[in-house]
Motif scaffolding. Structure first.
Motif, mmCIF file in Angstrom:
data_model
loop_
_atom_site.group_PDB
_atom_site.id
_atom_site.type_symbol
_atom_site.label_atom_id
_atom_site.label_comp_id
_atom_site.label_asym_id
_atom_site.label_seq_id
_atom_site.Cartn_x
_atom_site.Cartn_y
_atom_site.Cartn_z
ATOM 1 N N GLU A 193 -36.530 -8.489 23.678
ATOM 2 C CA GLU A 193 -36.455 -9.165 24.973
ATOM 3 C C GLU A 193 -35.019 -9.285 25.481
ATOM 4 O O GLU A 193 -34.574 -10.352 25.895
ATOM 5 C CB GLU A 193 -37.117 -10.538 24.882
ATOM 6 N N GLY A 194 -34.296 -8.170 25.410
ATOM 7 C CA GLY A 194 -32.955 -8.108 25.975
ATOM 8 C C GLY A 194 -31.848 -8.665 25.104
ATOM 9 O O GLY A 194 -30.679 -8.633 25.499
ATOM 10 N N GLU A 195 -32.172 -9.142 23.915
ATOM 11 C CA GLU A 195 -31.172 -9.670 22.993
ATOM 12 C C GLU A 195 -31.185 -8.851 21.698
ATOM 13 O O GLU A 195 -32.189 -8.221 21.357
ATOM 14 C CB GLU A 195 -31.455 -11.141 22.661
ATOM 15 N N LYS A 196 -30.073 -8.904 20.965
ATOM 16 C CA LYS A 196 -29.995 -8.242 19.666
ATOM 17 C C LYS A 196 -29.970 -9.297 18.560
ATOM 18 O O LYS A 196 -29.283 -10.315 18.682
ATOM 19 C CB LYS A 196 -28.757 -7.345 19.584
ATOM 20 N N TYR A 197 -30.729 -9.016 17.491
ATOM 21 C CA TYR A 197 -30.862 -9.972 16.395
ATOM 22 C C TYR A 197 -30.615 -9.295 15.050
ATOM 23 O O TYR A 197 -30.563 -8.066 14.950
ATOM 24 C CB TYR A 197 -32.273 -10.577 16.390
ATOM 25 N N TRP A 198 -30.501 -10.124 14.019
ATOM 26 C CA TRP A 198 -30.387 -9.647 12.646
ATOM 27 C C TRP A 198 -31.008 -10.673 11.709
ATOM 28 O O TRP A 198 -31.149 -11.845 12.052
ATOM 29 C CB TRP A 198 -28.933 -9.380 12.247
ATOM 30 N N PHE A 199 -31.387 -10.220 10.506
ATOM 31 C CA PHE A 199 -31.908 -11.093 9.464
ATOM 32 C C PHE A 199 -31.014 -11.006 8.239
ATOM 33 O O PHE A 199 -30.581 -9.920 7.853
ATOM 34 C CB PHE A 199 -33.331 -10.680 9.048
ATOM 35 N N GLY A 200 -30.755 -12.154 7.597
ATOM 36 C CA GLY A 200 -29.986 -12.178 6.360
ATOM 37 C C GLY A 200 -30.885 -12.148 5.143
ATOM 38 O O GLY A 200 -32.012 -12.650 5.163
ATOM 39 N N THR A 250 -34.330 -16.076 8.514
ATOM 40 C CA THR A 250 -34.379 -16.564 9.887
ATOM 41 C C THR A 250 -33.612 -15.616 10.797
ATOM 42 O O THR A 250 -32.496 -15.197 10.463
ATOM 43 C CB THR A 250 -33.759 -17.968 9.987
ATOM 44 N N ALA A 251 -34.195 -15.296 11.940
ATOM 45 C CA ALA A 251 -33.518 -14.418 12.900
ATOM 46 C C ALA A 251 -32.301 -15.121 13.485
ATOM 47 O O ALA A 251 -32.318 -16.321 13.758
ATOM 48 C CB ALA A 251 -34.480 -14.027 14.016
ATOM 49 N N ALA A 252 -31.231 -14.367 13.668
ATOM 50 C CA ALA A 252 -30.020 -14.892 14.289
ATOM 51 C C ALA A 252 -29.521 -13.873 15.308
ATOM 52 O O ALA A 252 -29.669 -12.669 15.117
ATOM 53 C CB ALA A 252 -28.941 -15.149 13.240
ATOM 54 N N PRO A 253 -28.931 -14.340 16.419
ATOM 55 C CA PRO A 253 -28.404 -13.397 17.409
ATOM 56 C C PRO A 253 -27.179 -12.662 16.870
ATOM 57 O O PRO A 253 -26.410 -13.224 16.084
ATOM 58 C CB PRO A 253 -28.031 -14.302 18.585
ATOM 59 N N VAL A 254 -27.024 -11.418 17.267
ATOM 60 C CA VAL A 254 -25.851 -10.646 16.852
ATOM 61 C C VAL A 254 -24.580 -11.229 17.457
ATOM 62 O O VAL A 254 -23.555 -11.371 16.778
ATOM 63 C CB VAL A 254 -26.021 -9.160 17.244
ATOM 64 N N ASP A 255 -24.649 -11.587 18.741
ATOM 65 C CA ASP A 255 -23.479 -12.169 19.412
ATOM 66 C C ASP A 255 -23.070 -13.464 18.729
ATOM 67 O O ASP A 255 -23.898 -14.341 18.453
ATOM 68 C CB ASP A 255 -23.783 -12.448 20.884
#
Length: 388
Positions: free
Chosen positions: A188-195, A254-259
């Motif tokens: 949805e227009g954002e970039k995410y990552w998981f640890g 937990t998902a976190a934004p890349v920015d």
């Protein structure tokens, strides 16, 4: 023949093979890739001849670059860990990358230097550089705090990671980078990552799933399905929470934004955070044994754990090691000359249990002793429990 075999040894051959496997998967033109393969094929083919094996043709060399490392090494240079696949998911496998860094030989050609995309740092160079930075904190307490900071802050909000690094007296330069591209995915227009739920480091995202780049963590937790729903943060499917907790991790994904987020550079994560997680876990378990006291990184990390039991006159001194190549680890330990004291033991994580026979055989032969030197974390804990 013996002189040639020494010249084309395991370090040089493993380096050439693993580099070739990585470069063969790069998006270069087919002509450019074949030229690089021809350069890297030379030392591997000469290694086969030097060790009394038939000549390895270039076509056979390239055909085997996606199979096990062992298939491209002369039998006399092979180790049990060489059964690992060179390539996984279209890139150099994590195990092959570990073997490369542990056996990294000097550059083989100008093309090699220009084309190789991975940081050209051996495990020893990474550890040596970071050790110097940790020592620069100026005191044993400062060293311990800085060492723990690198373990506990492998990734997170950029401000938190950088503040922790600065507070510990460590430089940001060379330690902290933005979230790498292989961990990012769009929603949805954002970039995410998981640890990773064990080491917190950004997990690789591929084909709708995420997995830790450290193979034992990936095996314990599993490849985790990413769930994307409209107007909701990304989440994950089922994974092995109990196993992650056993390994001492935070146990959450937990998902976190890349920015606004950052992580340690990969070599520091692999050769400081990863073994550090096991050192901290082992320390916590030792402290739970009645009559036992354990100290982490005594004497400015001369070794990893100082363990005393009330019923035992002499303490145990423990070095925790996590290498993919057991023979390489044995050679490094013998070269450093730190194992002459009978109180010093080598402990490897439980997932390296298959290394114990090679380690003990080579260390006993090198030290001319019959004592047991290497243990797994579990077997060392049992030794301490029995003494206590």
């Amino acid at each position: 023949m013996m002189e040639a075999a020494r010249r084309f040894g395991r370090d040089e051959t493993v380096t050439a093979v693993t580099q070739a496997a990585s470069l063969w998967m790069q998006p270069e033109s087919i002509g450019a890739r074949w030229r690089m393969m021809a350069e890297l094929h030379g030392p591997v083919a000469l290694a086969h001849l030097a060790h009394g094996e038939p000549f390895l043709p270039l076509a056979a060399f390239v055909d085997r670059l996606t199979g096990p490392l062992a298939e491209l090494l002369p039998p006399s240079l092979r180790q049990p860990c060489d059964d690992a696949a060179l390539v996984e998911d279209g890139r150099l496998s994590a195990t092959a990358a570990d073997l490369l860094m542990e056996n990294l030989a000097p550059s083989l050609s100008a093309t090699d230097v220009a084309s190789w995309s991975m940081p050209r740092l051996s495990a020893e160079k990474v550890q040596g550089w970071l050790y110097g930075q940790l020592l620069a904190t100026g005191s044993e307490a400062g060293y311990r705090n800085a060492r723990r900071t690198v373990i506990d802050n492998s990734a997170g909000e950029m401000s938190d990671v950088i503040d922790a690094i600065k507070l510990a007296g460590l430089p940001r330069e060379g330690l902290v980078i933005e979230i790498p591209g292989h961990a990012q995915f769009a929603h949805e227009g954002e970039k995410y990552w998981f640890g990773c739920p064990v080491c917190r480091y950004p997990m690789r995202f591929q084909l709708g799933r995420v997995s830790c780049m450290y193979p034992p963590h990936a095996k314990a937790v599993g490849a985790v399905t990413v769930r994307l729903s409209r107007r909701r943060l990304p989440s994950v499917g089922a994974w092995n929470k109990a196993r992650a907790a056993d390994l001492g991790g935070p146990g959450i994904i937990t998902a976190a934004p890349v920015d606004g987020h950052a992580c340690l550079v990969q070599p520091v994560w692999r050769y400081s955070t990863i073994p550090g997680c096991e050192e901290v876990r082992l320390h916590q378990l030792l402290e739970q044994i009645p009559g036992v006291t354990a100290t982490l990184w005594p004497y400015t990390d001369r070794y990893d754990l100082h363990v005393s039991a009330a019923s035992r006159r002499k303490p145990w001194r423990v070095d925790v090691k996590d290498y993919a190549d057991a023979a390489r680890l044995a050679n490094e330990l013998l070269k450093r000359g730190t194992l002459t004291d009978s109180d010093l033991l080598i402990v490897v994580p439980d997932h390296r249990a298959d290394q114990l026979q090679v380690l003990n055989e080579r260390l006993r032969a090198g030290l001319n002793t019959r004592r047991r030197i290497a243990y797994t974390s579990s077997s060392f804990l049992k030794l301490v429990q029995k003494a206590a």
